[in-house]
Design an enzyme around this catalytic site. Structure first.
Site, PDB file in Angstrom:
ATOM      1  N   GLU A 164      59.964 -45.707  90.609  1.00  0.00           N
ATOM      2  CA  GLU A 164      59.828 -44.339  90.086  1.00  0.00           C
ATOM      3  C   GLU A 164      60.556 -44.127  88.760  1.00  0.00           C
ATOM      4  O   GLU A 164      61.485 -43.321  88.662  1.00  0.00           O
ATOM      5  CB  GLU A 164      60.310 -43.330  91.128  1.00  0.00           C
ATOM      6  CG  GLU A 164      59.425 -43.289  92.350  1.00  0.00           C
ATOM      7  CD  GLU A 164      59.778 -42.143  93.313  1.00  0.00           C
ATOM      8  OE1 GLU A 164      60.761 -41.430  93.065  1.00  0.00           O
ATOM      9  OE2 GLU A 164      59.043 -41.971  94.298  1.00  0.00           O
ATOM     10  N   GLU A 377      55.950 -46.126  99.234  1.00  0.00           N
ATOM     11  CA  GLU A 377      56.701 -45.081  99.944  1.00  0.00           C
ATOM     12  C   GLU A 377      55.780 -43.949 100.356  1.00  0.00           C
ATOM     13  O   GLU A 377      54.878 -43.561  99.605  1.00  0.00           O
ATOM     14  CB  GLU A 377      57.798 -44.453  99.057  1.00  0.00           C
ATOM     15  CG  GLU A 377      59.004 -45.301  98.843  1.00  0.00           C
ATOM     16  CD  GLU A 377      60.071 -44.608  97.990  1.00  0.00           C
ATOM     17  OE1 GLU A 377      60.208 -43.377  98.075  1.00  0.00           O
ATOM     18  OE2 GLU A 377      60.748 -45.325  97.239  1.00  0.00           O
TER      19      GLU A 377
HETATM   20  C1  BGP Z   1      61.800 -41.297  96.282  1.00  0.00           C
HETATM   21  C2  BGP Z   1      62.805 -42.402  96.112  1.00  0.00           C
HETATM   22  C3  BGP Z   1      63.449 -42.837  97.391  1.00  0.00           C
HETATM   23  C4  BGP Z   1      63.729 -41.716  98.362  1.00  0.00           C
HETATM   24  C5  BGP Z   1      62.578 -40.735  98.489  1.00  0.00           C
HETATM   25  C6  BGP Z   1      62.914 -39.496  99.275  1.00  0.00           C
HETATM   26  O1  BGP Z   1      61.731 -40.580  95.096  1.00  0.00           O
HETATM   27  O2  BGP Z   1      62.200 -43.526  95.535  1.00  0.00           O
HETATM   28  O3  BGP Z   1      64.574 -43.597  97.072  1.00  0.00           O
HETATM   29  O4  BGP Z   1      64.946 -41.154  98.160  1.00  0.00           O
HETATM   30  O5  BGP Z   1      62.115 -40.336  97.226  1.00  0.00           O
HETATM   31  O6  BGP Z   1      63.607 -38.602  98.464  1.00  0.00           O
HETATM   32  P1  BGP Z   1      64.757 -37.680  98.961  1.00  0.00           P
HETATM   33  O7  BGP Z   1      65.823 -38.569  99.457  1.00  0.00           O
HETATM   34  O8  BGP Z   1      65.164 -36.893  97.755  1.00  0.00           O
HETATM   35  O9  BGP Z   1      64.198 -36.798 100.009  1.00  0.00           O
END
Ligand code: BGP
Length: 479
Positions: A164, A377
């Site tokens: 990201e 993800e």
């Molecule tokens: C994405 C990231 C992850 C993870 C996920 C959930 O942007 O790549 O590392 O953190 O989001 O986000 P959050 O933890 O802010 O809910």
């Protein structure tokens, strides 16, 4: 709806969010170790010093993965565990740790998917060179990657360059809510360009060193919808998709930036240096697949330019120039205005829930870039309750079921999807939301204030995903 036989049913994590052991066995500090020390930047000042201690629990966690039947595990390597100063001497203990993890996964028939950079830049590189704002980082990143390609290139087939990039450059350099805690739009675009070059150079190096492997970036994609069928709103959505998505994906896949946005940045004096050598570098590197992280998209309407104009009282005839001098005015002001989508519900953390948007996203990305897609993800962050030793996370099952059904439909539509890595396998640290925003199939008993005993407990969703994997998706419920 049919998933291919070799579909990679997986789960994902990132070093800082799971490993802990932040200063053990020779690891250097990362920019997140430093940033999380600044009071008020993370929820309850949580940090990854211990996280969920994957560093010491990896065998236990991989055993659970194997019990679940997981086919792939995506995790990231912490650069400062391999090179404590970000450059120079290699920390053998760091390499050994990842080798043990990779071997353990392979032993359990789980395909390792390695992310090279999930946001934890070595602090020393920030201090010495100013991090991603310095072109020196391009070579240093490639040097670091080479160490891993050479060491693990025969064992690991799938590699992710940057996680990201859109998120860490924006939050880090524009909104000061990630390290290096900067809020300067111009500096963000400059740093972003340097990351693009590092991405391209790492891909080129990989193709020389690991000819049989596959590499690509993981991008946080969200399709943007127009609020109405008014042509002005539709244009705003076209703009938003260019600004939010194509701005990165066009560079990864075509080696060039979208012209419309470049022109706007130039007018706003937010442009950055692109040498002819840069253009060559960007054009020669081609990813083998695109990693897509999908949580939600967005909805927009036509921007109200008059509102933008009235924000500043000088140079009213040229809103672009005005914007250049006004930190509050952003390129978005000329392109679109974000609004809520009246058709979508939200998670308890306020994120829109949009499974059909996933199918749209997969179709759009594939039609445009013609590359296989690995879903790196997707998942639901929620407050889980541990009651009588159990966690009934039916809401997570519903969320994942509905999203996976849309993945299946996208596959039937003709999109080559290599696999699906749910975020996440165990609970882990949310960058800004601490330990209560849980994503895992496996509960980890800790909270923001204490790491307690870090006991692992299988949630209801663990057994559900096990069933889905075993049936290769046939047990998904099409509602
Ligand atoms: C994405 C990231 C992850 C993870 C996920 C959930 O942007 O790549 O590392 O953190 O989001 O986000 P959050 O933890 O802010 O809910």
């Amino acid at each position: 709806m049919e998933f291919p036989n070799n579909f990679l049913w997986g789960a994902a994590s990132a070093a800082y969010q799971v490993e802990g052991a932040y200063n053990e066995d020779g690891k250097g500090l990362s920019i997140w170790d430093e940033f999380s020390q600044i009071k008020g930047k993370t929820k309850n000042n949580t940090n990854g010093k211990i996280a969920v201690d994957f560093y010491h629990h990896y065998q236990e966690d991989i055993k659970l993965m194997s019990e679940m039947g997981l086919k792939a595990y995506r995790f990231s390597v912490s650069w400062s565990r391999i090179l404590p100063d970000g450059e120079g001497k290699v920390n053998q203990a760091g390499l050994d740790f990842y080798e043990k993890v990779i071997d353990e996964l392979i032993k359990n028939n789980i395909e390792p998917v390695v992310t090279l950079y999930h946001w934890d830049l070595p602090e020393k590189l920030q201090e010495k060179y100013g991090g991603w704002e310095n072109r020196k980082l391009i070579d240093l990143f490639v040097d670091y990657c080479r160490i891993l390609f050479e060491k693990f290139g025969t064992k690991v087939k799938y590699w992710v360059t940057f996680n990201e990039q859109n998120v860490f450059t924006s939050l880090g350099y524009r909104w000061a809510s990630h390290p290096p805690n900067v809020s300067d739009t111009k500096r963000m675009f400059q740093a972003n360009h340097i990351v693009n070059l590092a991405n391209a150079q790492a891909i080129s190096a990989f193709h020389k060193l690991v000819p049989n492997g596959k590499i690509g970036p993981s991008f946080g994609y969200g399709e943007v919808y127009p609020l109405t069928s008014s042509p002005a709103d539709v244009l705003a959505a076209v703009n938003a998709n260019q600004f939010n998505n194509d701005w990165w994906l066009d560079v990864y896949c075509y080696g060039r930036y979208p012209e419309r946005i470049l022109r706007l940045l130039k007018k706003m004096k937010l442009d950055f240096e692109i040498t002819s050598e840069d253009s060559k570098v960007l054009k020669t590197a081609k990813p083998d697949f695109l990693g897509i992280n999908y949580y939600h998209g967005g909805t927009v309407k036509a921007p109200n330019i008059d509102k933008v104009r009235s924000q500043k009282d000088f140079n009213k005839t040229d809103p672009y120039l005005m914007a250049a001098d006004n930190q509050d005015t952003s390129p978005e002001s000329y392109l679109f205005e974000s609004v809520e989508n009246p058709y979508l519900e939200k998670t308890s953390f306020g994120w829109e829930i949009d499974p059909i948007g996933f199918r749209i996203a997969l179709r759009q990305v594939y039609e445009k870039y013609q590359l296989p897609i690995l879903i790196t993800e997707n998942g639901l962050g929620a407050f889980d309750k541990l009651e009588n030793g159990k966690i009934d996370d039916q809401y997570r099952i519903d969320y994942l079921n509905d999203h996976l059904v849309q993945v299946g439909k996208a596959i039937s539509d003709g999109v080559p999807v290599l696999g699906f890595c749910a975020w996440s396998f165990t609970d882990l640290l949310s960058w800004l939301n601490g330990y209560d925003k849980r994503y895992g199939f496996v509960y980890v008993d800790r909270d923001d204030y204490s790491s307690k005993d870090l006991t692992r407990i299988k949630k209801k969703s663990f057994y559900w995903y096990q069933k889905i994997i075993e049936s290769n998706g046939r047990k998904l419920e099409v509602k």
